[in-house]
Design a protein around this motif. Structure first.
Motif, PDB file in Angstrom:
ATOM      1  N   LEU A  85       9.493   8.213  -2.177  1.00  0.00           N
ATOM      2  CA  LEU A  85      10.268   8.202  -0.938  1.00  0.00           C
ATOM      3  C   LEU A  85       9.615   9.126   0.083  1.00  0.00           C
ATOM      4  O   LEU A  85       9.062  10.170  -0.274  1.00  0.00           O
ATOM      5  N   PHE A  86       9.715   8.724   1.340  1.00  0.00           N
ATOM      6  CA  PHE A  86       9.155   9.524   2.434  1.00  0.00           C
ATOM      7  C   PHE A  86      10.135   9.495   3.597  1.00  0.00           C
ATOM      8  O   PHE A  86      10.595   8.421   4.004  1.00  0.00           O
ATOM      9  N   VAL A  87      10.470  10.677   4.101  1.00  0.00           N
ATOM     10  CA  VAL A  87      11.389  10.772   5.232  1.00  0.00           C
ATOM     11  C   VAL A  87      10.753  11.641   6.307  1.00  0.00           C
ATOM     12  O   VAL A  87      10.307  12.763   6.038  1.00  0.00           O
ATOM     13  N   ALA A  88      10.700  11.113   7.528  1.00  0.00           N
ATOM     14  CA  ALA A  88      10.183  11.867   8.674  1.00  0.00           C
ATOM     15  C   ALA A  88      10.913  11.388   9.920  1.00  0.00           C
ATOM     16  O   ALA A  88      10.966  10.184  10.188  1.00  0.00           O
ATOM     17  N   ALA A 144      12.870   6.465   7.053  1.00  0.00           N
ATOM     18  CA  ALA A 144      12.936   6.659   5.601  1.00  0.00           C
ATOM     19  C   ALA A 144      12.240   5.471   4.938  1.00  0.00           C
ATOM     20  O   ALA A 144      12.611   4.320   5.170  1.00  0.00           O
ATOM     21  N   LEU A 145      11.223   5.773   4.143  1.00  0.00           N
ATOM     22  CA  LEU A 145      10.438   4.727   3.496  1.00  0.00           C
ATOM     23  C   LEU A 145      10.548   4.836   1.982  1.00  0.00           C
ATOM     24  O   LEU A 145      10.628   5.934   1.428  1.00  0.00           O
ATOM     25  N   VAL A 146      10.536   3.685   1.327  1.00  0.00           N
ATOM     26  CA  VAL A 146      10.523   3.619  -0.138  1.00  0.00           C
ATOM     27  C   VAL A 146       9.231   2.933  -0.570  1.00  0.00           C
ATOM     28  O   VAL A 146       8.867   1.886  -0.036  1.00  0.00           O
ATOM     29  N   PHE A 147       8.541   3.552  -1.536  1.00  0.00           N
ATOM     30  CA  PHE A 147       7.342   2.955  -2.128  1.00  0.00           C
ATOM     31  C   PHE A 147       7.695   2.563  -3.567  1.00  0.00           C
ATOM     32  O   PHE A 147       7.535   3.365  -4.497  1.00  0.00           O
ATOM     33  N   PRO A 148       8.200   1.352  -3.761  1.00  0.00           N
ATOM     34  CA  PRO A 148       8.758   0.974  -5.068  1.00  0.00           C
ATOM     35  C   PRO A 148       7.758   1.027  -6.217  1.00  0.00           C
ATOM     36  O   PRO A 148       8.130   1.269  -7.357  1.00  0.00           O
ATOM     37  N   GLU A 149       6.457   0.823  -5.917  1.00  0.00           N
ATOM     38  CA  GLU A 149       5.458   0.846  -6.991  1.00  0.00           C
ATOM     39  C   GLU A 149       5.322   2.231  -7.617  1.00  0.00           C
ATOM     40  O   GLU A 149       4.850   2.356  -8.751  1.00  0.00           O
ATOM     41  N   LEU A 150       5.719   3.274  -6.878  1.00  0.00           N
ATOM     42  CA  LEU A 150       5.614   4.636  -7.402  1.00  0.00           C
ATOM     43  C   LEU A 150       6.883   5.099  -8.107  1.00  0.00           C
ATOM     44  O   LEU A 150       6.891   6.140  -8.758  1.00  0.00           O
ATOM     45  N   CYS A 151       7.951   4.331  -7.979  1.00  0.00           N
ATOM     46  CA  CYS A 151       9.246   4.746  -8.524  1.00  0.00           C
ATOM     47  C   CYS A 151       9.264   4.631 -10.044  1.00  0.00           C
ATOM     48  O   CYS A 151       8.869   3.609 -10.609  1.00  0.00           O
ATOM     49  N   HIS A 152       9.749   5.693 -10.715  1.00  0.00           N
ATOM     50  CA  HIS A 152       9.884   5.704 -12.169  1.00  0.00           C
ATOM     51  C   HIS A 152      11.310   5.400 -12.620  1.00  0.00           C
ATOM     52  O   HIS A 152      11.646   5.548 -13.792  1.00  0.00           O
TER      53      HIS A 152
END
Length: 230
Positions: free
Chosen positions: A34-37, A41-49
């Motif tokens: 996840l990235f918030v600025a 707010a962005l989600v990078f699903p490939e990195l989610c565990h």
């Protein structure tokens, strides 16, 4: 026929009507999924565990979890052997959930053989964890010795009994054998560096089918594994 079922992970989806962009979800996530600025707010699903922590720490209840397919489990049968295997979708980095699902499909009765990937990373740990015995396959080369040493340390941490099969026997040197003796690791089988074996392998034929003298050797290997298993 071959049966198939998808493997899915739960990943976050942000409701931007509720999100205040406080950034707590991104601060919590150890995998940078996840990235918030500002007001983004962005989600990078490939990195989610798929731990679910971001949903728990969100003060606004702005995160829900949705399923995302990462691969599939396939099941088939040939004669008396039932095969269950996992196929990770192209580009997906997380093999552990696939391996975990494969292990869940294994029957409790009979002999279950789990073919682990090479190395000593998380997929290997997941494959070996909970097993009755780990059969380490190596080769008598400096590379083989290095990887064997690392794998042995991992299996020790998992408290699983182990033994060694030496592939490509006849090349390299004796250092793998010396290491096994120092560690008290039983050497259970040697497979020679043999052109005929390589040719059969290249055609997808198990060499025990064409080289009958090897069948009793593998039967003895199975007997030794069952004897040494915890």
């Amino acid at each position: 026929g071959v049966e198939s079922q998808p493997v899915e992970l739960l990943v976050p989806r942000i409701n931007e009507d509720k999100c205040t962009y406080c950034g707590r979800c991104a601060e919590f996530c150890q995998y940078n999924a996840l990235f918030v600025a500002g007001e983004t707010a962005l989600v990078f699903p490939e990195l989610c565990h798929s731990c679910g922590g971001c949903k728990l720490v969100c003060p606004e209840g702005a995160i829900e979890e949705i399923p995302r397919a990462i691969g599939e489990i396939l099941r088939g049968k040939h004669r008396d052997v039932e095969l269950v295997y996992g196929r990770l979708s192209i580009g997906e980095p997380l093999a552990v959930p696939i391996i975990s699902k494969v292990k869940e499909q294994a029957k409790e009765d009979g002999v279950v053989v789990i073919d682990a990937p090479p190395g000593s990373a998380c997929p290997v740990v997941e494959a070996v964890h909970g097993s009755d015995f780990c059969l380490l396959v190596t080769e008598p080369t400096p590379f083989g010795l290095h990887d064997l040493k690392v794998a042995v340390e991992v299996v020790k941490q998992l408290n699983v009994p182990m033994g060694v099969v030496v592939n490509f026997a006849g090349i390299g040197d004796a250092k793998v054998y010396e290491f096994c003796e120092e560690e008290g690791l039983p050497g259970l089988l040697e497979i020679p560096f043999d052109r005929r074996i390589a040719e059969l392998y290249s055609r997808g034929i198990p060499f025990t089918q064409e080289m009958a003298e090897w069948k009793p050797r593998f039967q003895k290997l199975l007997y030794e594994v069952e004897r040494l298993a915890k």
